[in-house]
Design a protein around this motif. Structure first.
Motif, PDB file in Angstrom:
ATOM      1  N   PHE A   1      -1.972  -9.610  -6.737  1.00 40.56           N
ATOM      2  CA  PHE A   1      -2.896  -9.480  -5.559  1.00 40.56           C
ATOM      3  C   PHE A   1      -2.313  -9.598  -4.117  1.00 40.56           C
ATOM      4  CE2 PHE A   1      -3.141 -13.963  -6.309  1.00 40.56           C
ATOM      5  CZ  PHE A   1      -3.047 -14.367  -5.074  1.00 40.56           C
ATOM      6  N   VAL A   2      -3.009  -9.056  -3.178  1.00 45.40           N
ATOM      7  CA  VAL A   2      -2.563  -8.909  -1.726  1.00 45.40           C
ATOM      8  C   VAL A   2      -3.661  -9.664  -0.971  1.00 45.40           C
ATOM      9  CG1 VAL A   2      -2.151  -7.703   0.173  1.00 45.40           C
ATOM     10  CG2 VAL A   2      -1.252  -6.715  -2.047  1.00 45.40           C
ATOM     11  N   VAL A   3      -3.167 -10.788  -0.216  1.00 45.27           N
ATOM     12  CA  VAL A   3      -3.986 -11.332   0.639  1.00 45.27           C
ATOM     13  C   VAL A   3      -4.084 -10.637   2.075  1.00 45.27           C
ATOM     14  CG1 VAL A   3      -4.651 -13.570   1.967  1.00 45.27           C
ATOM     15  CG2 VAL A   3      -3.643 -13.655  -0.223  1.00 45.27           C
ATOM     16  N   ASP A   4      -4.779  -9.754   2.436  1.00 42.33           N
ATOM     17  CA  ASP A   4      -4.910  -8.639   3.520  1.00 42.33           C
ATOM     18  C   ASP A   4      -5.816  -9.562   4.828  1.00 42.33           C
ATOM     19  OD1 ASP A   4      -4.831  -6.907   5.535  1.00 42.33           O
ATOM     20  OD2 ASP A   4      -5.977  -5.381   4.236  1.00 42.33           O
TER      21      ASP A   4
ATOM     22  N   PHE B   1       2.955 -17.506  -9.878  1.00 37.10           N
ATOM     23  CA  PHE B   1       3.108 -16.506  -9.299  1.00 37.10           C
ATOM     24  C   PHE B   1       4.191 -16.543  -8.419  1.00 37.10           C
ATOM     25  CE2 PHE B   1      -1.206 -15.526 -10.664  1.00 37.10           C
ATOM     26  CZ  PHE B   1      -1.622 -14.525 -10.501  1.00 37.10           C
ATOM     27  N   SER B   2       4.995 -15.462  -8.285  1.00 35.83           N
ATOM     28  CA  SER B   2       6.105 -15.153  -7.121  1.00 35.83           C
ATOM     29  C   SER B   2       5.106 -15.089  -5.786  1.00 35.83           C
ATOM     30  CB  SER B   2       6.931 -14.156  -7.366  1.00 35.83           C
ATOM     31  OG  SER B   2       6.328 -13.082  -7.628  1.00 35.83           O
ATOM     32  N   VAL B   3       5.520 -15.512  -4.882  1.00 40.23           N
ATOM     33  CA  VAL B   3       4.859 -15.413  -3.455  1.00 40.23           C
ATOM     34  C   VAL B   3       5.782 -14.653  -2.397  1.00 40.23           C
ATOM     35  CG1 VAL B   3       3.640 -16.689  -1.648  1.00 40.23           C
ATOM     36  CG2 VAL B   3       3.607 -17.630  -3.868  1.00 40.23           C
ATOM     37  N   VAL B   4       5.231 -13.464  -2.060  1.00 41.88           N
ATOM     38  CA  VAL B   4       6.019 -12.488  -1.179  1.00 41.88           C
ATOM     39  C   VAL B   4       5.295 -12.332   0.202  1.00 41.88           C
ATOM     40  CG1 VAL B   4       6.716 -10.043  -0.778  1.00 41.88           C
ATOM     41  CG2 VAL B   4       6.784 -11.270  -3.037  1.00 41.88           C
ATOM     42  N   GLY B   5       5.915 -12.806   1.074  1.00 42.25           N
ATOM     43  CA  GLY B   5       5.211 -12.633   2.489  1.00 42.25           C
ATOM     44  C   GLY B   5       5.614 -11.195   3.371  1.00 42.25           C
ATOM     45  N   PHE B   6       4.915 -10.746   3.998  1.00 43.08           N
ATOM     46  CA  PHE B   6       5.078  -9.531   4.763  1.00 43.08           C
ATOM     47  C   PHE B   6       4.349  -9.934   6.225  1.00 43.08           C
ATOM     48  CE2 PHE B   6       5.219  -7.242   0.717  1.00 43.08           C
ATOM     49  CZ  PHE B   6       6.314  -6.307   0.946  1.00 43.08           C
ATOM     50  N   TYR B   7       5.367 -10.108   7.218  1.00 39.97           N
ATOM     51  CA  TYR B   7       4.865 -10.243   8.442  1.00 39.97           C
ATOM     52  C   TYR B   7       5.392  -9.129   9.581  1.00 39.97           C
ATOM     53  CZ  TYR B   7       5.944 -12.368  13.149  1.00 39.97           C
ATOM     54  OH  TYR B   7       5.801 -12.710  14.557  1.00 39.97           O
TER      55      TYR B   7
ATOM     56  N   THR C   1      -1.671  -1.169  -7.741  1.00 40.04           N
ATOM     57  CA  THR C   1      -0.905  -2.333  -8.358  1.00 40.04           C
ATOM     58  C   THR C   1      -1.397  -3.718  -8.430  1.00 40.04           C
ATOM     59  OG1 THR C   1       0.810  -2.600  -6.734  1.00 40.04           O
ATOM     60  CG2 THR C   1       1.047  -0.962  -8.653  1.00 40.04           C
ATOM     61  N   HIS C   2      -2.232  -3.890  -6.948  1.00 40.33           N
ATOM     62  CA  HIS C   2      -2.616  -5.160  -6.704  1.00 40.33           C
ATOM     63  C   HIS C   2      -3.987  -5.086  -6.042  1.00 40.33           C
ATOM     64  CE1 HIS C   2       1.708  -5.534  -6.609  1.00 40.33           C
ATOM     65  NE2 HIS C   2       1.689  -6.734  -6.550  1.00 40.33           N
ATOM     66  N   LEU C   3      -4.768  -6.263  -6.655  1.00 38.55           N
ATOM     67  CA  LEU C   3      -6.086  -6.221  -5.974  1.00 38.55           C
ATOM     68  C   LEU C   3      -6.035  -6.961  -4.539  1.00 38.55           C
ATOM     69  CD1 LEU C   3      -8.240  -7.317  -9.117  1.00 38.55           C
ATOM     70  CD2 LEU C   3      -8.172  -5.088  -7.982  1.00 38.55           C
ATOM     71  N   ARG C   4      -7.149  -6.528  -3.865  1.00 40.12           N
ATOM     72  CA  ARG C   4      -7.090  -6.815  -2.331  1.00 40.12           C
ATOM     73  C   ARG C   4      -8.043  -7.936  -2.087  1.00 40.12           C
ATOM     74  NH1 ARG C   4      -9.263  -3.178   2.357  1.00 40.12           N
ATOM     75  NH2 ARG C   4      -8.795  -4.197   4.001  1.00 40.12           N
ATOM     76  N   LEU C   5      -7.511  -9.047  -1.463  1.00 41.90           N
ATOM     77  CA  LEU C   5      -8.350 -10.121  -1.146  1.00 41.90           C
ATOM     78  C   LEU C   5      -8.410 -10.126   0.513  1.00 41.90           C
ATOM     79  CD1 LEU C   5      -9.332 -12.833  -2.495  1.00 41.90           C
ATOM     80  CD2 LEU C   5      -7.332 -14.126  -1.719  1.00 41.90           C
ATOM     81  N   ASN C   6      -9.481  -9.980   0.917  1.00 41.69           N
ATOM     82  CA  ASN C   6      -9.574  -9.581   2.420  1.00 41.69           C
ATOM     83  C   ASN C   6     -11.071 -10.126   2.950  1.00 41.69           C
ATOM     84  OD1 ASN C   6     -10.929  -7.518   4.554  1.00 41.69           O
ATOM     85  ND2 ASN C   6      -8.754  -7.472   4.686  1.00 41.69           N
TER      86      ASN C   6
ATOM     87  N   MET D   1       3.659 -11.418 -12.228  1.00 41.85           N
ATOM     88  CA  MET D   1       2.771 -11.870 -11.182  1.00 41.85           C
ATOM     89  C   MET D   1       3.060 -12.127 -10.141  1.00 41.85           C
ATOM     90  SD  MET D   1       1.065 -14.412 -14.244  1.00 41.85           S
ATOM     91  CE  MET D   1       2.337 -15.654 -13.993  1.00 41.85           C
ATOM     92  N   GLU D   2       2.415 -11.647  -9.016  1.00 46.70           N
ATOM     93  CA  GLU D   2       2.792 -11.508  -7.587  1.00 46.70           C
ATOM     94  C   GLU D   2       1.562 -11.768  -6.830  1.00 46.70           C
ATOM     95  OE1 GLU D   2       6.116  -9.075  -5.497  1.00 46.70           O
ATOM     96  OE2 GLU D   2       4.529  -7.580  -6.211  1.00 46.70           O
ATOM     97  N   CYS D   3       1.844 -12.798  -5.808  1.00 45.07           N
ATOM     98  CA  CYS D   3       0.717 -12.814  -4.825  1.00 45.07           C
ATOM     99  C   CYS D   3       1.488 -12.707  -3.561  1.00 45.07           C
ATOM    100  CB  CYS D   3       0.575 -14.334  -4.457  1.00 45.07           C
ATOM    101  SG  CYS D   3      -0.183 -14.966  -3.157  1.00 45.07           S
ATOM    102  N   ILE D   4       1.107 -11.431  -2.661  1.00 48.40           N
ATOM    103  CA  ILE D   4       1.641 -10.880  -1.607  1.00 48.40           C
ATOM    104  C   ILE D   4       0.610 -11.532  -0.289  1.00 48.40           C
ATOM    105  CG2 ILE D   4       2.184  -8.755  -0.213  1.00 48.40           C
ATOM    106  CD1 ILE D   4       2.741  -7.588  -2.815  1.00 48.40           C
ATOM    107  N   ILE D   5       1.388 -11.840   0.442  1.00 47.82           N
ATOM    108  CA  ILE D   5       0.565 -12.238   1.715  1.00 47.82           C
ATOM    109  C   ILE D   5       1.053 -11.756   2.853  1.00 47.82           C
ATOM    110  CG2 ILE D   5       0.099 -14.536   3.408  1.00 47.82           C
ATOM    111  CD1 ILE D   5       0.543 -16.004   0.803  1.00 47.82           C
ATOM    112  N   PHE D   6      -0.006 -11.250   3.657  1.00 51.13           N
ATOM    113  CA  PHE D   6       0.158 -10.221   4.806  1.00 51.13           C
ATOM    114  C   PHE D   6      -0.091 -11.326   6.152  1.00 51.13           C
ATOM    115  CE2 PHE D   6      -0.880  -5.951   3.395  1.00 51.13           C
ATOM    116  CZ  PHE D   6       0.167  -5.872   2.391  1.00 51.13           C
ATOM    117  N   MET D   7       0.844 -11.228   7.237  1.00 48.52           N
ATOM    118  CA  MET D   7       0.679 -11.958   8.318  1.00 48.52           C
ATOM    119  C   MET D   7       0.670 -11.101   9.439  1.00 48.52           C
ATOM    120  SD  MET D   7       3.051 -14.804   6.896  1.00 48.52           S
ATOM    121  CE  MET D   7       3.807 -13.336   5.662  1.00 48.52           C
TER     122      MET D   7
END
Length: 149
Positions: free
Chosen positions: A54-57, A78-84, A25-30, A1-7
């Motif tokens: 999911f991805v927080v876009d 969930f594991s939390v992964v950030g993309f800056y 693979t991931h639903l988009r929260l936008n 289970m993964e939460c990806i956060i875009f910044m």
């Protein structure tokens, strides 16, 4: 289970990156799609309870913008992964000019997010962090290592 956060500032390629790497693979929260925080909160809870990656876009420029996502994701294991997305203001203005209709962002909006944009840190609760650069439509991703290691 993964939460990806875009910044990152608007027009840096966050949504394109999502489509290239996570659409299958991931639903988009936008917020552009959901329009209200109430709808976003409902969808976030559904994603967490159903254990859906999911991805927080969104721009998420400040630690306080990212806090709720991280806190809720951690509560649900969930594991939390950030993309800056490293800002390139001139390139973002150029990309924004290629948009049409409601997807065009006023330049003052891009400037506002640029002024607030804070590089994320592991202290916020991220399990992994990455820096993304976009050059000529190609994304380069490099891992950001934990300050303590």
């Amino acid at each position: 289970m993964e939460c990806i956060i875009f910044m990152g500032i608007q027009a840096t390629g966050k949504s394109t990156f999502y489509k290239e790497r996570y659409v299958d693979t991931h639903l988009r929260l936008n917020m552009d799609m959901l329009k209200t925080r109430y709808r976003e909160k409902l969808l976030l809870q559904a994603l967490l309870e159903s254990k859906q990656p999911f991805v927080v876009d969104n721009t998420n420029p400040l630690p306080e913008d990212r806090f709720t996502y991280i806190e809720e994701a951690k509560k649900h294991r969930f594991s939390v992964v950030g993309f800056y997305f490293e800002p390139d203001y001139a390139e973002s203005i150029r990309r924004n000019a290629q948009r049409s209709g409601k997807s065009v962002v006023r330049e003052i909006g891009i400037q506002s997010v640029m002024k607030k944009l804070t590089v994320p840190s592991f202290a916020e609760g991220f399990d992994e962090l990455y820096r993304v650069r976009s050059t000529n439509g190609t994304f380069t991703v490099e891992e950001i290592t934990n300050e303590g290691s």
